[in-house]
Design a protein around this motif. Sequence first.
Motif, PDB file in Angstrom:
ATOM      1  N   ARG A  28       9.531 -27.153 135.050  1.00  0.00           N
ATOM      2  CA  ARG A  28       8.674 -26.487 136.051  1.00  0.00           C
ATOM      3  C   ARG A  28       8.532 -25.008 135.734  1.00  0.00           C
ATOM      4  NH1 ARG A  28      10.559 -27.426 142.085  1.00  0.00           N
ATOM      5  NH2 ARG A  28       8.766 -26.150 142.671  1.00  0.00           N
TER       6      ARG A  28
ATOM      7  N   ALA B 142       6.126 -24.603 132.966  1.00  0.00           N
ATOM      8  CA  ALA B 142       4.754 -24.856 133.417  1.00  0.00           C
ATOM      9  C   ALA B 142       4.219 -23.630 134.163  1.00  0.00           C
ATOM     10  CB  ALA B 142       4.713 -26.094 134.306  1.00  0.00           C
ATOM     11  N   LEU B 143       5.080 -23.007 134.958  1.00  0.00           N
ATOM     12  CA  LEU B 143       4.664 -21.801 135.671  1.00  0.00           C
ATOM     13  C   LEU B 143       4.378 -20.662 134.690  1.00  0.00           C
ATOM     14  CD1 LEU B 143       6.952 -21.584 138.815  1.00  0.00           C
ATOM     15  CD2 LEU B 143       4.485 -21.149 138.773  1.00  0.00           C
TER      16      LEU B 143
ATOM     17  N   ASP C 191       3.384 -20.935 131.723  1.00  0.00           N
ATOM     18  CA  ASP C 191       2.087 -21.248 131.098  1.00  0.00           C
ATOM     19  C   ASP C 191       0.937 -20.709 131.938  1.00  0.00           C
ATOM     20  OD1 ASP C 191       2.968 -22.638 128.986  1.00  0.00           O
ATOM     21  OD2 ASP C 191       2.458 -24.644 129.756  1.00  0.00           O
ATOM     22  N   GLN C 192       1.055 -20.950 133.247  1.00  0.00           N
ATOM     23  CA  GLN C 192      -0.061 -20.576 134.119  1.00  0.00           C
ATOM     24  C   GLN C 192      -0.264 -19.071 134.182  1.00  0.00           C
ATOM     25  OE1 GLN C 192      -0.573 -22.587 137.883  1.00  0.00           O
ATOM     26  NE2 GLN C 192       1.065 -23.987 137.331  1.00  0.00           N
ATOM     27  N   PHE C 193       0.844 -18.335 134.072  1.00  0.00           N
ATOM     28  CA  PHE C 193       0.738 -16.878 134.212  1.00  0.00           C
ATOM     29  C   PHE C 193       0.660 -16.164 132.856  1.00  0.00           C
ATOM     30  CE2 PHE C 193       2.370 -18.001 138.429  1.00  0.00           C
ATOM     31  CZ  PHE C 193       1.604 -17.190 139.246  1.00  0.00           C
ATOM     32  N   TYR C 194       0.840 -16.934 131.760  1.00  0.00           N
ATOM     33  CA  TYR C 194       1.031 -16.315 130.445  1.00  0.00           C
ATOM     34  C   TYR C 194      -0.047 -15.286 130.061  1.00  0.00           C
ATOM     35  CZ  TYR C 194       1.298 -15.748 125.398  1.00  0.00           C
ATOM     36  OH  TYR C 194       1.350 -15.197 124.141  1.00  0.00           O
ATOM     37  N   GLU C 195      -1.289 -15.721 130.093  1.00  0.00           N
ATOM     38  CA  GLU C 195      -2.349 -14.898 129.514  1.00  0.00           C
ATOM     39  C   GLU C 195      -2.413 -13.472 130.073  1.00  0.00           C
ATOM     40  OE1 GLU C 195      -6.585 -16.276 129.063  1.00  0.00           O
ATOM     41  OE2 GLU C 195      -5.437 -18.129 128.798  1.00  0.00           O
TER      42      GLU C 195
ATOM     43  N   GLN D 153      -1.123 -21.626 142.086  1.00  0.00           N
ATOM     44  CA  GLN D 153      -0.031 -21.120 141.236  1.00  0.00           C
ATOM     45  C   GLN D 153       0.912 -20.188 142.000  1.00  0.00           C
ATOM     46  OE1 GLN D 153      -3.243 -20.356 140.938  1.00  0.00           O
ATOM     47  NE2 GLN D 153      -3.619 -18.571 139.639  1.00  0.00           N
TER      48      GLN D 153
ATOM     49  N   GLU E 176       3.127 -22.492 144.182  1.00  0.00           N
ATOM     50  CA  GLU E 176       4.161 -23.135 143.359  1.00  0.00           C
ATOM     51  C   GLU E 176       5.249 -22.105 143.001  1.00  0.00           C
ATOM     52  OE1 GLU E 176       5.587 -25.673 142.427  1.00  0.00           O
ATOM     53  OE2 GLU E 176       6.294 -25.534 140.363  1.00  0.00           O
TER      54      GLU E 176
END
Length: 281
Positions: free
Chosen positions: A57, A60-61, A63-67, A212, A215
């Motif tokens: 998890r 995955a989080l 990943d969502q905030f990476y950029e 996001q 989560e």
Amino acid sequence: MAETVKVPVDGVAVTAIGVAVIRARESQREDRLYDDPQAKEFVAAARAGFAPERWARMEALADQFYEGRTIGVRLVDDRFRQAIAAGCRQIVLLGAGLDTRAYRMDLPEDIHVFEIDLPELFDFKEPVLAAAGAAPTCHRHVVVADLREDWRKALLASGFQPSVPTYWVDEGSLGYLNQDWNQRVVRTLTELSAPGSHFGAGRMVVDPDAPQYRELRTFVAGHSAPTPIPAERPDDFDVERWLDEIGWDTEFHSWNDLTAHLPRPAGTLDPRIGTIAAVRR
Ligand SMILES: C[S@@+](CC[C@H](N)C(=O)[O-])C[C@H]1O[C@@H](n2cnc3c(N)ncnc32)[C@H](O)[C@@H]1O
């Protein structure tokens, strides 16, 4: 070593591990925007303390905030150099997390970096750095304190000099300056700031109810109930005007302008999003 380190698997300190995951990933890229060699050490030590599904998890989080987050790290690296060039000799990281700029940026020896964070964060961070044999290039001060309590006392006790121009870094710890405790932190740092000190406040336009962020709050809470979305001041709360009233000259730089020179496309955002760069009068 990893087995003996106490890993914060929930609570707000866990967010620092998420950012280390992002920095470790960036550091592996050939086209990296910065290099943080310690990040992978934190990630390896942290993973050992997590149940596998909770770690999945976390990734995955991340990943969502990476950029956006990884570009944000590079922008703060840039501001570090600018603040030092402008004469700041002290840098205070408000909610330092697993930041390693005192190690990785080749900062001059006469710079003092003060890292403020919660005890559970340093219980994890310090043994990992020690096991890696990491050595800062400048003076590094660990300040164990809660920013909602009397952190001024702890900072002064660690050797901070209010007469020396300081760069204050809020990188994902204060959130937005529309909550009372954040404003108390800024009032305190204003009192501790010599003329010529720098501070950067983010101006964001986010929906805290977006999936996001929901989560993230649930993940941080672990077995506890997620913290409710804090009551916000009305949208027309004018941070720049408020900073001006308490003693700062401000200049707004949009994300689009700040990222234009980077070798990686950063996406075009709402032009109201960016950083309010403040210099103490
Ligand atoms: C999202 S992390 C960011 C860490 C770091 N600035 C970075 O960019 O890697 C937020 C950090 O703020 C710290 N933090 C949150 N609330 C705090 C408080 N009340 N007092 C001290 N530190 C706090 C957390 O422990 C965590 O390390």
